[in-house]
Design a protein around this motif. Structure first.
Motif, PDB file in Angstrom:
ATOM      1  N   LEU A   1       0.922  -1.105   0.249  1.00 26.38           N
ATOM      2  CA  LEU A   1       0.018  -0.031  -0.025  1.00 26.38           C
ATOM      3  C   LEU A   1       0.955   1.351  -0.018  1.00 26.38           C
ATOM      4  CD1 LEU A   1      -2.911  -0.889   2.515  1.00 26.38           C
ATOM      5  CD2 LEU A   1      -3.144  -0.728  -0.132  1.00 26.38           C
ATOM      6  N   LYS A   2       1.731   1.304   0.824  1.00 29.05           N
ATOM      7  CA  LYS A   2       2.842   2.265   0.806  1.00 29.05           C
ATOM      8  C   LYS A   2       3.523   2.855  -0.594  1.00 29.05           C
ATOM      9  CE  LYS A   2       5.295   1.078   4.329  1.00 29.05           C
ATOM     10  NZ  LYS A   2       6.454   1.041   5.356  1.00 29.05           N
ATOM     11  N   VAL A   3       4.070   1.489  -1.043  1.00 28.29           N
ATOM     12  CA  VAL A   3       4.805   1.482  -2.525  1.00 28.29           C
ATOM     13  C   VAL A   3       3.661   2.261  -3.399  1.00 28.29           C
ATOM     14  CG1 VAL A   3       5.856   0.207  -4.375  1.00 28.29           C
ATOM     15  CG2 VAL A   3       6.300  -0.202  -2.020  1.00 28.29           C
ATOM     16  N   VAL A   4       2.414   1.641  -3.446  1.00 31.53           N
ATOM     17  CA  VAL A   4       1.277   2.090  -4.524  1.00 31.53           C
ATOM     18  C   VAL A   4       1.328   3.542  -4.456  1.00 31.53           C
ATOM     19  CG1 VAL A   4      -0.990   2.093  -5.242  1.00 31.53           C
ATOM     20  CG2 VAL A   4       0.250   0.078  -4.974  1.00 31.53           C
ATOM     21  N   ALA A   5       0.953   3.936  -3.012  1.00 27.79           N
ATOM     22  CA  ALA A   5       0.916   5.558  -2.752  1.00 27.79           C
ATOM     23  C   ALA A   5       1.741   6.346  -3.141  1.00 27.79           C
ATOM     24  CB  ALA A   5       0.603   5.639  -1.194  1.00 27.79           C
ATOM     25  N   ILE A   6       3.155   5.891  -2.987  1.00 30.53           N
ATOM     26  CA  ILE A   6       4.458   6.642  -3.272  1.00 30.53           C
ATOM     27  C   ILE A   6       4.465   6.813  -4.830  1.00 30.53           C
ATOM     28  CG2 ILE A   6       6.879   7.085  -3.391  1.00 30.53           C
ATOM     29  CD1 ILE A   6       7.007   5.878  -0.512  1.00 30.53           C
ATOM     30  N   THR A   7       4.288   5.600  -5.611  1.00 29.94           N
ATOM     31  CA  THR A   7       4.144   5.376  -6.907  1.00 29.94           C
ATOM     32  C   THR A   7       3.414   6.356  -7.520  1.00 29.94           C
ATOM     33  OG1 THR A   7       5.116   3.265  -6.797  1.00 29.94           O
ATOM     34  CG2 THR A   7       4.283   3.727  -8.854  1.00 29.94           C
ATOM     35  N   LEU A   8       2.074   6.501  -7.171  1.00 31.71           N
ATOM     36  CA  LEU A   8       1.078   7.285  -7.559  1.00 31.71           C
ATOM     37  C   LEU A   8       1.480   8.641  -7.471  1.00 31.71           C
ATOM     38  CD1 LEU A   8      -2.315   5.678  -6.426  1.00 31.71           C
ATOM     39  CD2 LEU A   8      -1.298   5.939  -8.837  1.00 31.71           C
ATOM     40  N   PHE A   9       2.094   9.018  -6.229  1.00 37.22           N
ATOM     41  CA  PHE A   9       2.462  10.380  -5.961  1.00 37.22           C
ATOM     42  C   PHE A   9       3.511  10.895  -7.051  1.00 37.22           C
ATOM     43  CE2 PHE A   9       5.548  13.339  -4.175  1.00 37.22           C
ATOM     44  CZ  PHE A   9       4.719  14.460  -3.622  1.00 37.22           C
ATOM     45  N   LEU A  10       4.485  10.037  -7.256  1.00 42.21           N
ATOM     46  CA  LEU A  10       5.327  10.331  -8.221  1.00 42.21           C
ATOM     47  C   LEU A  10       4.916  10.602  -9.643  1.00 42.21           C
ATOM     48  CD1 LEU A  10       8.411   7.939  -6.960  1.00 42.21           C
ATOM     49  CD2 LEU A  10       8.315  10.414  -6.851  1.00 42.21           C
ATOM     50  N   VAL A  11       4.235   9.641  -9.822  1.00 44.19           N
ATOM     51  CA  VAL A  11       3.411   9.797 -11.262  1.00 44.19           C
ATOM     52  C   VAL A  11       2.566  11.134 -11.384  1.00 44.19           C
ATOM     53  CG1 VAL A  11       1.693   9.012 -12.902  1.00 44.19           C
ATOM     54  CG2 VAL A  11       3.073   7.495 -11.684  1.00 44.19           C
ATOM     55  N   LEU A  12       2.065  11.436 -10.476  1.00 46.08           N
ATOM     56  CA  LEU A  12       1.008  12.636 -10.565  1.00 46.08           C
ATOM     57  C   LEU A  12       2.102  13.995 -10.471  1.00 46.08           C
ATOM     58  CD1 LEU A  12      -1.787  11.975  -8.014  1.00 46.08           C
ATOM     59  CD2 LEU A  12      -1.929  12.484 -10.593  1.00 46.08           C
ATOM     60  N   GLY A  13       3.099  13.753  -9.648  1.00 45.59           N
ATOM     61  CA  GLY A  13       4.106  14.835  -9.412  1.00 45.59           C
ATOM     62  C   GLY A  13       4.818  15.108 -10.551  1.00 45.59           C
ATOM     63  N   VAL A  14       5.471  14.061 -11.573  1.00 50.96           N
ATOM     64  CA  VAL A  14       6.159  14.096 -12.646  1.00 50.96           C
ATOM     65  C   VAL A  14       5.162  14.938 -13.949  1.00 50.96           C
ATOM     66  CG1 VAL A  14       6.968  12.674 -14.593  1.00 50.96           C
ATOM     67  CG2 VAL A  14       7.697  12.397 -12.119  1.00 50.96           C
ATOM     68  N   LEU A  15       3.861  14.390 -13.925  1.00 57.11           N
ATOM     69  CA  LEU A  15       3.006  14.759 -14.927  1.00 57.11           C
ATOM     70  C   LEU A  15       2.756  16.425 -14.722  1.00 57.11           C
ATOM     71  CD1 LEU A  15       0.145  12.095 -15.014  1.00 57.11           C
ATOM     72  CD2 LEU A  15       1.827  12.601 -16.877  1.00 57.11           C
ATOM     73  N   ALA A  16       2.703  16.779 -13.337  1.00 52.89           N
ATOM     74  CA  ALA A  16       2.386  18.415 -12.974  1.00 52.89           C
ATOM     75  C   ALA A  16       3.650  18.880 -13.422  1.00 52.89           C
ATOM     76  CB  ALA A  16       2.143  18.225 -11.315  1.00 52.89           C
ATOM     77  N   VAL A  17       4.818  18.373 -13.005  1.00 49.99           N
ATOM     78  CA  VAL A  17       6.026  18.913 -13.367  1.00 49.99           C
ATOM     79  C   VAL A  17       6.269  19.364 -14.834  1.00 49.99           C
ATOM     80  CG1 VAL A  17       8.601  18.825 -13.421  1.00 49.99           C
ATOM     81  CG2 VAL A  17       7.052  18.471 -11.254  1.00 49.99           C
TER      82      VAL A  17
END
Length: 477
Positions: A177-193
């Motif tokens: 669950l932690k890995v999925v949460a961080i992965t989603l955060f990174l995906v959203l963050g990179v898309l936003a950047v």
């Protein structure tokens, strides 16, 4: 195993402990962990509040240069884990670095590293329980925090007193669950950047170069961020403890160490890069409610606070579960080598249940001390374990220097994992650890931690040396 068998005279190499540390009754630990369990246990013990919340203080001190701080400390951790992976693949035992230190340096070193790590993990269990309880009482005000910690303790006693396979399965899903949460955060963050997330504009480098620049607080701020990042990585060592209970220990620890290193580097360094690119480093939310919440809130994600509270709760509970496991196995291994009270190492159905109970009890005692003695004993306890992980890393590096040469002479086929550019990078890692100690001495906030951790290490080393000499005298007589 008798004390005579594991306590040779001072300066003599310690004979190899049995693969499964028992208590003289013939009992041994189970072997129910699979490769996927090991990979997630490595992540479960290290990804906790230190990343999701504590990293905010590092960002406030270092600004955008926190990326460099986490990258540098991440490289140091990768070197340490490579060294530990080399020794653990050659000799996969539940005591991990404690056993390696005993074989390389002497029984006193194994005693010191092992019990210092046990204290560290038990205190961490208490702190994680307190953090998780604060989140739950925020949802259910008026309920006592200690009662929630007690409930969490009972829950994880159940997972740790059961078979190791059930523990591994529970930790696998928690850590996933932690890995999925961080992965989603990174995906959203990179898309936003990149400006590809609907409703957001690419921030460019404005947050990296504005508000004082990349190094807004100079080298001093970078140093504070570096110290904060070093200790955020503690916990990876648990995977080499768990490897002894896997179905294929040698291959298991080799693969788990390799994958854990790059995953941790990606999660930590990547997360910090996303946060400081999206959010101004001096935004009060970064420290007040955490950098991940600040980033999600900046992206306009509804319910960002509650999302992060759930993720942090899962992270804390997962780390709590993994640390109870690691503490119990370390205690069991120490006892199996004659380095502690025999009852603590009793194994039933492949599980050191007494060690699980005592380790959990020590953690809950830390929680009670936070209520009973919040201004003197509890802060002293926190300072005492503040720099223990660095002490453990030094034992790992010194042990690897000695054991690598011994393995090359006696059993080169066991070198399934090899430290890069040996011995050069091992020496570089040791120098870097010494440098961290110097930096800690220069900072008022970390100086007390270094002194208190040094005192704990010294006391354990003296006790270990006394025990070693007494055992050596018994052998000669």
């Amino acid at each position: 195993m008798s004390r005579k068998a594991v306590s040779p005279p001072t300066g003599s190499p310690s004979p190899a402990p049995a693969p499964g540390p028992g208590t003289g009754t013939g009992a041994a630990l189970g072997h129910g962990l699979k490769q996927r369990h090991l990979s997630m246990i490595a992540l479960g013990g290290v990804i906790g509040a230190g990343l999701f919340v504590g990293s905010g203080a590092g960002i406030a001190a270092a600004g955008p240069s926190i990326i460099i701080a986490y990258a540098v400390s991440g490289l140091l951790v990768m070197l340490v884990m490579r060294m530990l992976g080399e020794m653990s693949a050659a000799n996969p035992v539940s005591g991990s670095f404690s056993v390696h230190a005993e074989r390389a340096i002497g029984p006193w070193a194994g005693f010191t590293a092992g019990w210092a790590f046990w204290v560290l993990l038990c205190v961490a269990v208490g702190l994680e329980g307190i953090g998780a309880a604060k989140i739950v009482t925020g949802w259910l005000p008026g309920t006592p925090q200690w009662a929630w910690v007690a409930l969490f303790m009972v829950m994880f006693l159940g997972t740790n007193l059961a078979s190791v396979k059930k523990f591994g399965e529970f930790e696998f899903w928690f850590a996933s669950l932690k890995v999925v949460a961080i992965t989603l955060f990174l995906v959203l963050g990179v898309l936003a950047v990149l400006g590809l997330l609907p409703g957001t504009d690419a921030p460019g480098t404005s947050n990296l170069s504005g508000a004082g620049g990349f190094l807004p607080n100079g080298a001093e701020g970078l140093v504070i961020g570096l110290l904060a990042s070093v200790f955020a990585y503690g916990g990876l060592e648990t995977v080499t403890i768990a490897a002894a209970e896997s179905q294929d220990p040698v291959r298991g620890v080799a693969r788990a160490v390799r994958t854990a290193m790059w995953r941790i580097a990606l999660f930590y360094v990547g997360s910090m890069a996303v946060v400081v690119t999206l959010v101004p480093w001096d935004d009060p939310k970064v420290v007040k409610v955490g950098p991940f919440y600040a980033a999600l809130d900046h992206l306009g994600i509804n319910g960002a606070a509650e999302i992060m509270n759930v993720v942090i709760l899962v992270a804390l509970l997962s780390a709590m579960n993994a640390n109870i496991y690691g503490a119990s196995r370390m205690a069991c291994s120490l006892v199996g080598r004659g380095q502690g009270p025999a009852r603590l190492g009793r194994i039933t159905s492949g599980v050191p249940r007494t060690a699980v109970l005592v380790s959990s009890g020590f953690g809950f005692l830390c929680v009670l001390l936070s209520y009973w003695r919040p201004t003197d004993v509890f802060p002293w306890l926190l300072n005492m374990v503040g720099a223990v992980i660095l002490v453990v890393w030094i034992f790992i590096a010194v042990s690897q220097l000695i054991l690598r040469r011994r393995l090359e002479r006696e059993a080169p086929e066991k070198l399934v994992v090899r430290m890069w550019l040996f011995p050069g990078l091992t020496v570089v890692a040791l120098l870097a650890m010494a440098g961290v100690f110097v930096l800690m001495l220069r900072q008022p906030g970390t100086r007390d931690q270094l002194v208190a951790s040094g005192a704990l290490t010294l006391v354990l080393a003296v006790v270990g040396l006394v025990r070693q000499r007494r055992a050596a005298g018994a052998v000669r007589s």
